[in-house]
Design a protein around this motif. Sequence first.
Motif, mmCIF file in Angstrom:
data_model
loop_
_atom_site.group_PDB
_atom_site.id
_atom_site.type_symbol
_atom_site.label_atom_id
_atom_site.label_comp_id
_atom_site.label_asym_id
_atom_site.label_seq_id
_atom_site.Cartn_x
_atom_site.Cartn_y
_atom_site.Cartn_z
ATOM 1 N N HIS A 77 -7.767 18.318 2.658
ATOM 2 C CA HIS A 77 -8.533 17.804 3.676
ATOM 3 C C HIS A 77 -7.395 16.951 5.097
ATOM 4 O O HIS A 77 -6.637 15.962 3.652
ATOM 5 N N LYS A 293 -19.134 15.317 4.249
ATOM 6 C CA LYS A 293 -18.415 14.573 4.191
ATOM 7 C C LYS A 293 -19.496 12.442 3.564
ATOM 8 O O LYS A 293 -20.074 12.474 4.985
ATOM 9 N N HIS A 376 -9.584 11.954 -2.743
ATOM 10 C CA HIS A 376 -8.712 11.106 -3.019
ATOM 11 C C HIS A 376 -9.021 10.535 -4.555
ATOM 12 O O HIS A 376 -8.227 10.725 -4.796
ATOM 13 N N ASP A 439 -5.064 14.002 4.446
ATOM 14 C CA ASP A 439 -5.027 13.142 4.825
ATOM 15 C C ASP A 439 -4.943 13.144 5.943
ATOM 16 O O ASP A 439 -4.830 11.221 6.699
HETATM 17 ZN ZN LIG Z 1 -9.525 10.894 5.184
#
Ligand SMILES: [Zn+2]
Length: 551
Positions: A77, A293, A376, A439
Amino acid sequence: MLAGAVLVSSHAGAADRLLINGLVHTPDGVVRESILVRDGRIAALTAPGESKGAPPAGTEVVDLAGAHVLPGLTDAHLHLTGYGTSLEQVDLNGARSWDEVVERVIRFSSGRPSGEWVEGRGWDQNLWSDHAFPDRAALDRALAGRAVLLRRVDGHAAIASGKALKLAGIDRKTTDPPGGRIVRRSGGEPSGVLVDNAVDLVSRVVPKPGPAVIERRILAACDALARFGLTQIHDAGTTADQLAVLRSLDVAGKLPIRVYVLLDGSDPQLLDRELALPPGWGRQEMLRIGGVKLYADGALGSRGALLGADYSDDPGNRGLAVMSAEDLTAAVRRAAAARYQVAIHAIGDEAVHRALDAFAGLDPRRHIRLRHRIEHSQIVRPEDVARFAATQVIASIQPTHCTSDMPWAPERLGPKRIAWAYRWRSLLDAGAQLAGGSDAPVESPDPRLGLYAAETRRRPDGTPADGWNPGERLRPSEALALFTSGAAVAGHAERWSGAIGVGMAADLTVVDVDPEQVPPERLLQMKILRTVVAGRDVFVADAAGRTGGAR
Ligand SMILES: [Zn+2]
Protein backbone atom coordinates in the motif's frame (compact mmCIF):
# COMPACT_ATOMS: atom_id res chain seq x y z
CA MET A 1 -9.45 -14.75 -14.77
CA LEU A 2 -7.99 -13.32 -11.61
CA ALA A 3 -5.36 -10.65 -12.01
CA GLY A 4 -1.90 -12.08 -11.85
CA ALA A 5 -2.62 -15.76 -11.49
CA VAL A 6 0.24 -16.50 -13.86
CA LEU A 7 2.96 -14.57 -15.62
CA VAL A 8 1.65 -13.82 -19.07
CA SER A 9 4.78 -12.84 -20.89
CA SER A 10 8.46 -13.33 -20.36
CA HIS A 11 11.78 -11.72 -20.80
CA ALA A 12 12.74 -14.27 -23.40
CA GLY A 13 15.94 -13.57 -25.25
CA ALA A 14 17.93 -12.01 -22.40
CA ALA A 15 21.13 -13.80 -21.49
CA ASP A 16 20.93 -16.25 -18.58
CA ARG A 17 22.31 -15.08 -15.26
CA LEU A 18 23.80 -17.22 -12.54
CA LEU A 19 23.83 -15.67 -9.09
CA ILE A 20 26.33 -17.66 -7.02
CA ASN A 21 27.23 -17.80 -3.31
CA GLY A 22 23.94 -16.49 -2.02
CA LEU A 23 22.33 -17.37 1.29
CA VAL A 24 18.95 -17.93 -0.24
CA HIS A 25 15.79 -17.64 1.85
CA THR A 26 13.53 -20.39 0.56
CA PRO A 27 10.31 -21.66 2.14
CA ASP A 28 12.41 -24.55 3.52
CA GLY A 29 14.94 -22.30 5.25
CA VAL A 30 18.16 -20.47 4.41
CA VAL A 31 20.38 -22.45 2.08
CA ARG A 32 23.66 -21.69 0.33
CA GLU A 33 22.71 -21.89 -3.30
CA SER A 34 23.14 -20.51 -6.73
CA ILE A 35 20.19 -19.10 -8.61
CA LEU A 36 19.94 -19.57 -12.36
CA VAL A 37 17.80 -16.89 -13.95
CA ARG A 38 16.31 -17.45 -17.39
CA ASP A 39 13.66 -15.37 -19.13
CA GLY A 40 12.96 -13.39 -15.99
CA ARG A 41 12.29 -16.41 -13.84
CA ILE A 42 14.19 -18.67 -11.49
CA ALA A 43 15.14 -21.62 -13.68
CA ALA A 44 17.13 -23.56 -11.09
CA LEU A 45 18.45 -23.48 -7.54
CA THR A 46 21.62 -25.46 -7.00
CA ALA A 47 23.78 -26.17 -3.96
CA PRO A 48 27.56 -25.62 -4.24
CA GLY A 49 29.20 -28.53 -5.99
CA GLU A 50 25.88 -29.79 -7.24
CA SER A 51 25.99 -28.06 -10.61
CA LYS A 52 27.59 -30.06 -13.32
CA GLY A 53 30.43 -28.28 -15.05
CA ALA A 54 30.78 -24.65 -16.00
CA PRO A 55 27.71 -22.58 -16.87
CA PRO A 56 26.92 -22.43 -20.58
CA ALA A 57 28.73 -19.78 -22.60
CA GLY A 58 27.02 -16.42 -22.50
CA THR A 59 25.79 -16.85 -18.93
CA GLU A 60 26.53 -13.84 -16.77
CA VAL A 61 27.88 -14.95 -13.38
CA VAL A 62 27.29 -12.68 -10.39
CA ASP A 63 29.07 -13.50 -7.11
CA LEU A 64 26.84 -12.53 -4.20
CA ALA A 65 29.69 -13.21 -1.76
CA GLY A 66 27.54 -14.72 0.96
CA ALA A 67 24.86 -12.04 0.95
CA HIS A 68 21.31 -12.90 1.98
CA VAL A 69 18.82 -13.25 -0.85
CA LEU A 70 15.22 -12.50 0.12
CA PRO A 71 12.11 -12.82 -2.01
CA GLY A 72 11.70 -9.43 -3.67
CA LEU A 73 10.05 -7.09 -1.18
CA THR A 74 6.60 -5.76 -2.01
CA ASP A 75 4.91 -2.72 -0.49
CA ALA A 76 1.21 -3.57 -0.43
CA HIS A 77 0.00 0.00 0.00
CA LEU A 78 1.59 3.18 -1.20
CA HIS A 79 0.83 6.03 -3.53
CA LEU A 80 3.33 5.81 -6.37
CA THR A 81 2.76 9.16 -8.05
CA GLY A 82 2.14 10.84 -4.70
CA TYR A 83 5.48 9.56 -3.49
CA GLY A 84 7.18 10.76 -6.68
CA THR A 85 5.46 14.12 -6.25
CA SER A 86 6.62 14.33 -2.65
CA LEU A 87 10.19 14.04 -3.88
CA GLU A 88 9.55 17.39 -5.66
CA GLN A 89 7.81 19.14 -2.75
CA VAL A 90 8.82 20.94 0.43
CA ASP A 91 9.49 18.24 2.97
CA LEU A 92 7.79 19.28 6.21
CA ASN A 93 8.28 15.99 8.04
CA GLY A 94 9.61 16.40 11.54
CA ALA A 95 9.12 20.20 11.66
CA ARG A 96 9.00 21.05 15.37
CA SER A 97 6.79 24.13 15.07
CA TRP A 98 4.61 26.07 12.67
CA ASP A 99 7.41 28.66 12.48
CA GLU A 100 9.73 25.95 11.25
CA VAL A 101 7.18 24.93 8.61
CA VAL A 102 6.94 28.52 7.35
CA GLU A 103 10.74 28.80 7.42
CA ARG A 104 11.14 25.69 5.25
CA VAL A 105 8.52 26.94 2.78
CA ILE A 106 10.28 30.31 2.47
CA ARG A 107 13.60 28.59 1.77
CA PHE A 108 12.05 26.29 -0.82
CA SER A 109 10.17 29.13 -2.55
CA SER A 110 13.04 31.54 -2.96
CA GLY A 111 14.13 31.70 -6.57
CA ARG A 112 10.98 30.02 -7.86
CA PRO A 113 8.67 32.02 -10.14
CA SER A 114 6.15 33.82 -7.91
CA GLY A 115 3.23 32.61 -10.03
CA GLU A 116 4.14 28.96 -9.37
CA TRP A 117 2.28 27.01 -6.72
CA VAL A 118 4.34 25.69 -3.83
CA GLU A 119 3.20 22.39 -2.41
CA GLY A 120 4.47 20.66 0.66
CA ARG A 121 3.77 17.64 2.76
CA GLY A 122 4.43 16.18 6.16
CA TRP A 123 3.56 18.73 8.85
CA ASP A 124 2.13 17.34 12.06
CA GLN A 125 0.81 19.68 14.71
CA ASN A 126 1.07 16.87 17.24
CA LEU A 127 4.83 17.45 17.24
CA TRP A 128 4.37 21.10 18.23
CA SER A 129 4.17 22.44 21.76
CA ASP A 130 0.52 23.52 21.57
CA HIS A 131 -0.74 20.61 19.38
CA ALA A 132 -3.09 23.13 17.73
CA PHE A 133 -3.90 23.41 14.03
CA PRO A 134 -1.91 26.29 12.48
CA ASP A 135 -3.25 29.51 10.99
CA ARG A 136 -2.18 30.81 7.58
CA ALA A 137 -1.38 34.35 8.87
CA ALA A 138 2.40 33.81 9.14
CA LEU A 139 2.45 32.15 5.72
CA ASP A 140 0.57 35.05 4.14
CA ARG A 141 2.89 37.61 5.74
CA ALA A 142 6.03 35.84 4.51
CA LEU A 143 4.83 34.85 1.04
CA ALA A 144 2.11 37.33 0.19
CA GLY A 145 0.54 36.53 -3.12
CA ARG A 146 1.96 33.02 -3.42
CA ALA A 147 -0.43 30.09 -3.73
CA VAL A 148 0.70 27.50 -1.18
CA LEU A 149 -0.85 24.17 -0.22
CA LEU A 150 0.78 22.16 2.55
CA ARG A 151 -0.60 18.75 3.37
CA ARG A 152 -0.58 17.27 6.81
CA VAL A 153 1.54 14.15 7.32
CA ASP A 154 -1.50 11.87 6.85
CA GLY A 155 -2.74 13.68 3.72
CA HIS A 156 -6.18 14.04 5.31
CA ALA A 157 -5.79 17.72 6.16
CA ALA A 158 -3.91 20.63 4.61
CA ILE A 159 -3.26 24.30 5.12
CA ALA A 160 -3.68 26.71 2.23
CA SER A 161 -2.38 30.26 1.92
CA GLY A 162 -4.76 33.19 1.46
CA LYS A 163 -3.92 33.30 -2.25
CA ALA A 164 -4.68 29.58 -2.65
CA LEU A 165 -8.03 29.99 -0.86
CA LYS A 166 -8.82 32.93 -3.13
CA LEU A 167 -8.02 30.95 -6.30
CA ALA A 168 -10.29 28.20 -4.97
CA GLY A 169 -13.08 30.70 -4.25
CA ILE A 170 -13.15 29.87 -0.53
CA ASP A 171 -14.17 32.66 1.83
CA ARG A 172 -16.18 33.12 5.02
CA LYS A 173 -19.40 32.38 3.18
CA THR A 174 -18.26 29.00 1.83
CA THR A 175 -20.04 26.12 3.53
CA ASP A 176 -18.28 22.89 4.50
CA PRO A 177 -18.46 20.27 1.75
CA PRO A 178 -19.93 16.84 2.61
CA GLY A 179 -17.28 14.80 4.41
CA GLY A 180 -15.03 17.80 4.92
CA ARG A 181 -14.44 20.80 7.15
CA ILE A 182 -13.14 24.32 6.56
CA VAL A 183 -11.53 25.33 9.85
CA ARG A 184 -12.40 28.93 10.73
CA ARG A 185 -11.04 31.73 12.88
CA SER A 186 -13.31 33.06 15.61
CA GLY A 187 -14.62 35.68 13.19
CA GLY A 188 -15.62 33.00 10.65
CA GLU A 189 -12.75 33.69 8.23
CA PRO A 190 -11.09 30.43 7.00
CA SER A 191 -7.87 29.80 8.93
CA GLY A 192 -6.40 27.98 5.94
CA VAL A 193 -6.76 24.51 7.47
CA LEU A 194 -8.92 22.14 5.44
CA VAL A 195 -9.92 18.68 6.63
CA ASP A 196 -10.65 15.64 4.46
CA ASN A 197 -12.96 16.44 1.53
CA ALA A 198 -12.41 20.19 2.05
CA VAL A 199 -8.80 19.73 0.89
CA ASP A 200 -10.15 18.93 -2.57
CA LEU A 201 -11.66 22.42 -2.85
CA VAL A 202 -8.12 23.77 -3.14
CA SER A 203 -6.23 20.80 -4.59
CA ARG A 204 -8.52 20.77 -7.60
CA VAL A 205 -7.43 24.29 -8.61
CA VAL A 206 -3.72 23.42 -8.46
CA PRO A 207 -2.63 23.25 -12.10
CA LYS A 208 -2.78 19.61 -13.13
CA PRO A 209 0.50 17.94 -14.02
CA GLY A 210 0.60 16.71 -17.62
CA PRO A 211 1.67 13.22 -18.68
CA ALA A 212 5.34 14.19 -18.93
CA VAL A 213 5.42 15.43 -15.33
CA ILE A 214 3.50 12.38 -14.07
CA GLU A 215 5.92 10.12 -15.91
CA ARG A 216 8.92 11.93 -14.41
CA ARG A 217 7.44 11.54 -10.93
CA ILE A 218 6.57 7.86 -11.37
CA LEU A 219 10.03 7.02 -12.65
CA ALA A 220 11.69 8.99 -9.83
CA ALA A 221 9.51 7.13 -7.34
CA CYS A 222 10.33 3.73 -8.85
CA ASP A 223 14.03 4.52 -8.77
CA ALA A 224 13.88 5.55 -5.11
CA LEU A 225 11.79 2.47 -4.23
CA ALA A 226 14.24 0.13 -5.95
CA ARG A 227 16.98 1.62 -3.75
CA PHE A 228 14.92 0.58 -0.73
CA GLY A 229 14.91 -2.99 -2.04
CA LEU A 230 11.34 -2.95 -3.29
CA THR A 231 10.60 -5.00 -6.39
CA GLN A 232 6.85 -4.51 -6.46
CA ILE A 233 4.25 -2.11 -5.10
CA HIS A 234 0.49 -1.87 -4.85
CA ASP A 235 -0.65 1.58 -5.94
CA ALA A 236 -3.52 2.48 -3.62
CA GLY A 237 -5.81 4.57 -5.78
CA THR A 238 -4.41 5.01 -9.29
CA THR A 239 -6.09 7.90 -11.12
CA ALA A 240 -7.01 7.87 -14.81
CA ASP A 241 -4.04 10.14 -15.71
CA GLN A 242 -1.63 7.98 -13.76
CA LEU A 243 -2.98 4.77 -15.26
CA ALA A 244 -2.47 6.12 -18.78
CA VAL A 245 1.18 6.90 -17.96
CA LEU A 246 1.71 3.53 -16.27
CA ARG A 247 0.32 1.79 -19.33
CA SER A 248 2.60 3.70 -21.68
CA LEU A 249 5.63 2.98 -19.48
CA ASP A 250 4.66 -0.70 -19.41
CA VAL A 251 4.27 -0.92 -23.17
CA ALA A 252 7.65 0.79 -23.61
CA GLY A 253 9.28 -1.61 -21.15
CA LYS A 254 10.32 1.29 -18.95
CA LEU A 255 8.78 0.28 -15.62
CA PRO A 256 11.68 -0.84 -13.40
CA ILE A 257 9.53 -2.37 -10.64
CA ARG A 258 6.20 -4.15 -10.77
CA VAL A 259 3.04 -2.18 -10.15
CA TYR A 260 -0.29 -3.63 -9.03
CA VAL A 261 -3.04 -1.09 -9.59
CA LEU A 262 -5.95 -0.41 -7.27
CA LEU A 263 -8.08 1.97 -9.32
CA ASP A 264 -9.23 5.26 -7.83
CA GLY A 265 -12.82 4.34 -6.92
CA SER A 266 -13.89 7.98 -6.65
CA ASP A 267 -13.70 8.52 -10.43
CA PRO A 268 -16.91 7.24 -12.04
CA GLN A 269 -15.58 7.63 -15.59
CA LEU A 270 -12.46 5.63 -14.79
CA LEU A 271 -14.60 2.86 -13.29
CA ASP A 272 -17.06 2.89 -16.21
CA ARG A 273 -14.18 2.34 -18.59
CA GLU A 274 -12.01 -0.06 -16.63
CA LEU A 275 -14.67 -2.25 -15.03
CA ALA A 276 -15.93 -3.07 -18.50
CA LEU A 277 -12.62 -4.90 -18.99
CA PRO A 278 -11.50 -7.92 -16.96
CA PRO A 279 -8.76 -7.34 -14.37
CA GLY A 280 -5.36 -8.54 -15.49
CA TRP A 281 -1.98 -7.75 -16.90
CA GLY A 282 -0.85 -4.79 -18.90
CA ARG A 283 1.16 -5.37 -22.07
CA GLN A 284 4.31 -6.51 -20.26
CA GLU A 285 4.57 -8.42 -17.02
CA MET A 286 5.31 -5.28 -15.01
CA LEU A 287 1.81 -3.87 -14.68
CA ARG A 288 -1.41 -5.45 -13.43
CA ILE A 289 -4.78 -3.89 -12.86
CA GLY A 290 -6.57 -5.80 -10.16
CA GLY A 291 -8.62 -3.76 -7.74
CA VAL A 292 -10.66 -0.74 -6.85
CA LYS A 293 -9.77 1.52 -3.94
CA LEU A 294 -12.61 3.03 -1.92
CA TYR A 295 -12.63 5.26 1.16
CA ALA A 296 -14.86 4.62 4.15
CA ASP A 297 -13.38 7.36 6.34
CA GLY A 298 -10.49 9.76 6.91
CA ALA A 299 -7.51 9.53 9.25
CA LEU A 300 -7.08 9.52 12.99
CA GLY A 301 -4.61 12.41 13.26
CA SER A 302 -7.06 14.92 11.79
CA ARG A 303 -10.00 13.27 13.63
CA GLY A 304 -11.43 12.17 10.29
CA ALA A 305 -11.39 8.46 11.21
CA LEU A 306 -14.95 7.26 11.73
CA LEU A 307 -15.46 6.01 15.28
CA GLY A 308 -18.45 4.27 16.83
CA ALA A 309 -18.38 6.71 19.76
CA ASP A 310 -17.04 10.24 20.27
CA TYR A 311 -13.35 11.07 20.10
CA SER A 312 -12.04 11.01 23.64
CA ASP A 313 -10.39 14.40 23.10
CA ASP A 314 -13.25 15.95 21.09
CA PRO A 315 -16.71 15.26 22.53
CA GLY A 316 -19.46 15.32 19.93
CA ASN A 317 -17.09 14.39 17.08
CA ARG A 318 -17.11 10.85 15.70
CA GLY A 319 -15.16 11.58 12.54
CA LEU A 320 -16.24 11.60 8.93
CA ALA A 321 -17.85 9.00 6.72
CA VAL A 322 -16.32 9.74 3.30
CA MET A 323 -19.07 7.54 1.84
CA SER A 324 -22.35 6.55 3.47
CA ALA A 325 -22.72 2.88 4.39
CA GLU A 326 -25.24 2.50 1.55
CA ASP A 327 -22.98 4.12 -1.05
CA LEU A 328 -20.03 2.07 0.17
CA THR A 329 -21.99 -1.16 -0.15
CA ALA A 330 -23.21 -0.22 -3.63
CA ALA A 331 -19.66 0.63 -4.76
CA VAL A 332 -18.32 -2.65 -3.38
CA ARG A 333 -21.03 -4.62 -5.15
CA ARG A 334 -20.38 -2.93 -8.44
CA ALA A 335 -16.62 -3.52 -8.43
CA ALA A 336 -16.94 -7.07 -7.14
CA ALA A 337 -19.56 -7.89 -9.78
CA ALA A 338 -16.93 -6.93 -12.37
CA ARG A 339 -14.56 -9.43 -10.66
CA TYR A 340 -12.32 -6.74 -9.22
CA GLN A 341 -10.73 -6.93 -5.82
CA VAL A 342 -12.03 -4.15 -3.55
CA ALA A 343 -9.70 -2.37 -1.14
CA ILE A 344 -11.49 -0.15 1.37
CA HIS A 345 -9.61 2.48 3.33
CA ALA A 346 -10.95 2.10 6.86
CA ILE A 347 -9.20 3.44 9.97
CA GLY A 348 -11.84 4.06 12.64
CA ASP A 349 -13.67 1.14 14.28
CA GLU A 350 -16.99 2.19 12.73
CA ALA A 351 -15.42 2.41 9.27
CA VAL A 352 -13.83 -1.03 9.67
CA HIS A 353 -17.18 -2.39 10.85
CA ARG A 354 -18.99 -0.92 7.83
CA ALA A 355 -16.34 -2.25 5.45
CA LEU A 356 -16.69 -5.74 6.93
CA ASP A 357 -20.48 -5.42 6.64
CA ALA A 358 -20.17 -4.44 2.98
CA PHE A 359 -17.98 -7.49 2.28
CA ALA A 360 -20.06 -9.84 4.41
CA GLY A 361 -23.11 -8.95 2.29
CA LEU A 362 -21.50 -10.42 -0.82
CA ASP A 363 -22.13 -14.00 -1.88
CA PRO A 364 -19.07 -15.84 -0.51
CA ARG A 365 -19.14 -18.49 -3.24
CA ARG A 366 -18.51 -15.81 -5.84
CA HIS A 367 -16.47 -13.28 -3.93
CA ILE A 368 -14.06 -14.92 -1.50
CA ARG A 369 -11.62 -15.62 -4.29
CA LEU A 370 -11.45 -11.91 -5.10
CA ARG A 371 -9.64 -11.40 -1.74
CA HIS A 372 -11.11 -8.10 -0.75
CA ARG A 373 -9.07 -6.08 1.68
CA ILE A 374 -9.32 -3.38 4.29
CA GLU A 375 -6.56 -0.82 3.99
CA HIS A 376 -5.10 0.23 7.37
CA SER A 377 -7.54 -1.81 9.52
CA GLN A 378 -6.31 0.43 12.31
CA ILE A 379 -8.97 0.34 15.02
CA VAL A 380 -10.85 -2.94 15.18
CA ARG A 381 -13.55 -3.72 17.74
CA PRO A 382 -13.10 -7.01 19.62
CA GLU A 383 -16.20 -8.48 17.96
CA ASP A 384 -14.85 -7.57 14.50
CA VAL A 385 -11.39 -9.17 14.86
CA ALA A 386 -12.62 -12.66 13.96
CA ARG A 387 -14.71 -11.34 11.08
CA PHE A 388 -11.58 -10.74 8.97
CA ALA A 389 -10.91 -14.48 8.85
CA ALA A 390 -14.59 -15.41 8.69
CA THR A 391 -15.19 -13.22 5.62
CA GLN A 392 -11.66 -13.87 4.29
CA VAL A 393 -10.88 -10.17 4.12
CA ILE A 394 -7.20 -9.22 4.09
CA ALA A 395 -5.96 -6.76 6.70
CA SER A 396 -3.57 -4.48 4.79
CA ILE A 397 -1.52 -2.82 7.52
CA GLN A 398 1.27 -0.24 7.72
CA PRO A 399 3.45 -0.91 10.77
CA THR A 400 5.03 2.57 10.79
CA HIS A 401 1.61 4.20 11.19
CA CYS A 402 1.49 2.63 14.64
CA THR A 403 4.83 4.02 15.76
CA SER A 404 4.13 7.44 14.20
CA ASP A 405 0.67 7.68 15.79
CA MET A 406 1.41 6.31 19.25
CA PRO A 407 2.29 9.67 20.88
CA TRP A 408 -1.22 11.03 20.35
CA ALA A 409 -3.49 8.08 19.47
CA PRO A 410 -4.29 7.38 23.16
CA GLU A 411 -5.74 10.90 23.55
CA ARG A 412 -7.95 10.42 20.50
CA LEU A 413 -9.23 7.01 21.51
CA GLY A 414 -9.13 6.86 25.30
CA PRO A 415 -7.97 3.92 27.45
CA LYS A 416 -10.50 1.31 26.31
CA ARG A 417 -10.34 1.77 22.54
CA ILE A 418 -6.58 2.19 22.41
CA ALA A 419 -6.33 -1.57 22.97
CA TRP A 420 -8.21 -1.98 19.68
CA ALA A 421 -5.60 -0.06 17.72
CA TYR A 422 -2.96 -1.55 15.42
CA ARG A 423 -3.82 -5.02 16.69
CA TRP A 424 -1.72 -7.10 14.34
CA ARG A 425 -1.13 -10.05 16.69
CA SER A 426 -4.84 -10.26 17.50
CA LEU A 427 -5.75 -10.28 13.81
CA LEU A 428 -3.09 -12.83 12.91
CA ASP A 429 -3.98 -15.14 15.80
CA ALA A 430 -7.64 -14.92 14.79
CA GLY A 431 -6.67 -16.29 11.38
CA ALA A 432 -6.59 -13.11 9.32
CA GLN A 433 -4.29 -12.80 6.33
CA LEU A 434 -2.05 -9.73 6.75
CA ALA A 435 -0.19 -7.73 4.13
CA GLY A 436 2.27 -4.92 4.85
CA GLY A 437 2.95 -1.56 3.32
CA SER A 438 4.15 1.93 4.13
CA ASP A 439 1.45 4.27 2.77
CA ALA A 440 4.26 6.41 1.33
CA PRO A 441 4.37 9.38 1.05
CA VAL A 442 2.54 9.42 4.38
CA GLU A 443 5.47 7.45 5.80
CA SER A 444 8.86 6.61 4.37
CA PRO A 445 8.60 3.66 1.98
CA ASP A 446 11.73 2.13 3.57
CA PRO A 447 10.67 -1.47 4.33
CA ARG A 448 13.36 -1.74 7.00
CA LEU A 449 11.37 0.75 9.06
CA GLY A 450 8.25 -1.34 8.54
CA LEU A 451 9.97 -4.56 9.61
CA TYR A 452 11.40 -2.86 12.68
CA ALA A 453 8.08 -1.30 13.69
CA ALA A 454 6.23 -4.60 13.17
CA GLU A 455 8.67 -6.51 15.36
CA THR A 456 9.21 -3.95 18.10
CA ARG A 457 6.40 -1.37 18.06
CA ARG A 458 9.19 1.05 18.85
CA ARG A 459 10.27 4.14 17.00
CA PRO A 460 13.68 4.15 15.32
CA ASP A 461 15.03 6.02 18.38
CA GLY A 462 14.23 2.93 20.44
CA THR A 463 11.28 4.35 22.35
CA PRO A 464 9.31 3.12 24.14
CA ALA A 465 11.82 0.53 25.35
CA ASP A 466 9.26 -2.26 25.79
CA GLY A 467 7.36 -1.38 22.64
CA TRP A 468 3.94 0.22 22.54
CA ASN A 469 1.24 -2.29 23.48
CA PRO A 470 3.91 -5.00 22.92
CA GLY A 471 1.42 -7.88 23.01
CA GLU A 472 0.56 -6.95 19.41
CA ARG A 473 4.14 -7.32 18.07
CA LEU A 474 4.93 -9.73 15.25
CA ARG A 475 7.73 -12.28 15.11
CA PRO A 476 10.54 -11.65 12.60
CA SER A 477 9.23 -14.26 10.17
CA GLU A 478 5.73 -12.79 10.40
CA ALA A 479 7.06 -9.28 9.86
CA LEU A 480 8.99 -10.36 6.76
CA ALA A 481 5.91 -12.17 5.48
CA LEU A 482 4.00 -8.88 5.49
CA PHE A 483 6.27 -7.61 2.71
CA THR A 484 6.74 -10.92 0.86
CA SER A 485 4.21 -13.76 0.93
CA GLY A 486 1.45 -11.69 2.56
CA ALA A 487 1.74 -8.91 0.02
CA ALA A 488 1.78 -11.53 -2.74
CA VAL A 489 -1.50 -13.03 -1.52
CA ALA A 490 -3.04 -9.57 -1.27
CA GLY A 491 -2.00 -8.93 -4.87
CA HIS A 492 -3.11 -12.32 -6.27
CA ALA A 493 0.55 -12.98 -7.04
CA GLU A 494 1.60 -15.82 -4.74
CA ARG A 495 1.96 -18.29 -7.62
CA TRP A 496 4.91 -16.33 -9.00
CA SER A 497 5.91 -13.83 -6.31
CA GLY A 498 6.61 -13.54 -2.60
CA ALA A 499 8.84 -16.62 -2.27
CA ILE A 500 11.98 -17.99 -3.88
CA GLY A 501 11.55 -21.19 -5.83
CA VAL A 502 12.00 -22.69 -9.26
CA GLY A 503 9.47 -21.22 -11.68
CA MET A 504 8.90 -18.12 -9.59
CA ALA A 505 9.70 -14.68 -10.97
CA ALA A 506 13.33 -13.72 -10.40
CA ASP A 507 12.41 -10.82 -8.11
CA LEU A 508 15.02 -10.69 -5.37
CA THR A 509 16.19 -8.34 -2.65
CA VAL A 510 19.83 -8.91 -1.66
CA VAL A 511 20.85 -7.70 1.81
CA ASP A 512 23.86 -8.00 4.09
CA VAL A 513 22.25 -9.73 7.09
CA ASP A 514 19.50 -12.22 7.83
CA PRO A 515 16.53 -10.06 8.85
CA GLU A 516 14.96 -13.00 10.68
CA GLN A 517 18.03 -13.60 12.84
CA VAL A 518 19.51 -10.20 13.70
CA PRO A 519 18.34 -8.14 16.67
CA PRO A 520 15.61 -5.79 15.42
CA GLU A 521 17.78 -2.68 15.93
CA ARG A 522 20.15 -4.07 13.32
CA LEU A 523 17.34 -4.03 10.72
CA LEU A 524 17.60 -0.25 10.60
CA GLN A 525 21.17 -0.54 9.31
CA MET A 526 20.55 -3.53 7.06
CA LYS A 527 22.21 -2.75 3.73
CA ILE A 528 20.29 -3.14 0.52
CA LEU A 529 22.98 -4.52 -1.79
CA ARG A 530 21.02 -5.36 -4.90
CA THR A 531 17.43 -5.23 -6.13
CA VAL A 532 16.56 -7.63 -8.91
CA VAL A 533 13.30 -7.57 -10.89
CA ALA A 534 12.59 -10.24 -13.51
CA GLY A 535 16.25 -11.19 -13.26
CA ARG A 536 17.57 -7.72 -14.05
CA ASP A 537 19.31 -5.40 -11.60
CA VAL A 538 17.26 -2.30 -10.94
CA PHE A 539 19.57 -1.22 -8.16
CA VAL A 540 23.11 -2.21 -7.19
CA ALA A 541 25.02 -0.71 -4.26
CA ASP A 542 28.02 1.06 -5.70
CA ALA A 543 31.65 0.21 -5.13
CA ALA A 544 32.10 3.14 -2.75
CA GLY A 545 29.90 1.24 -0.35
CA ARG A 546 26.88 3.47 -0.77
CA THR A 547 23.91 1.21 -0.49
CA GLY A 548 20.27 1.57 -1.14
CA GLY A 549 17.71 3.04 1.14
CA ALA A 550 19.50 6.32 1.88
CA ARG A 551 16.67 8.51 3.06
ZN1 LIG B 1 -2.90 5.32 1.51
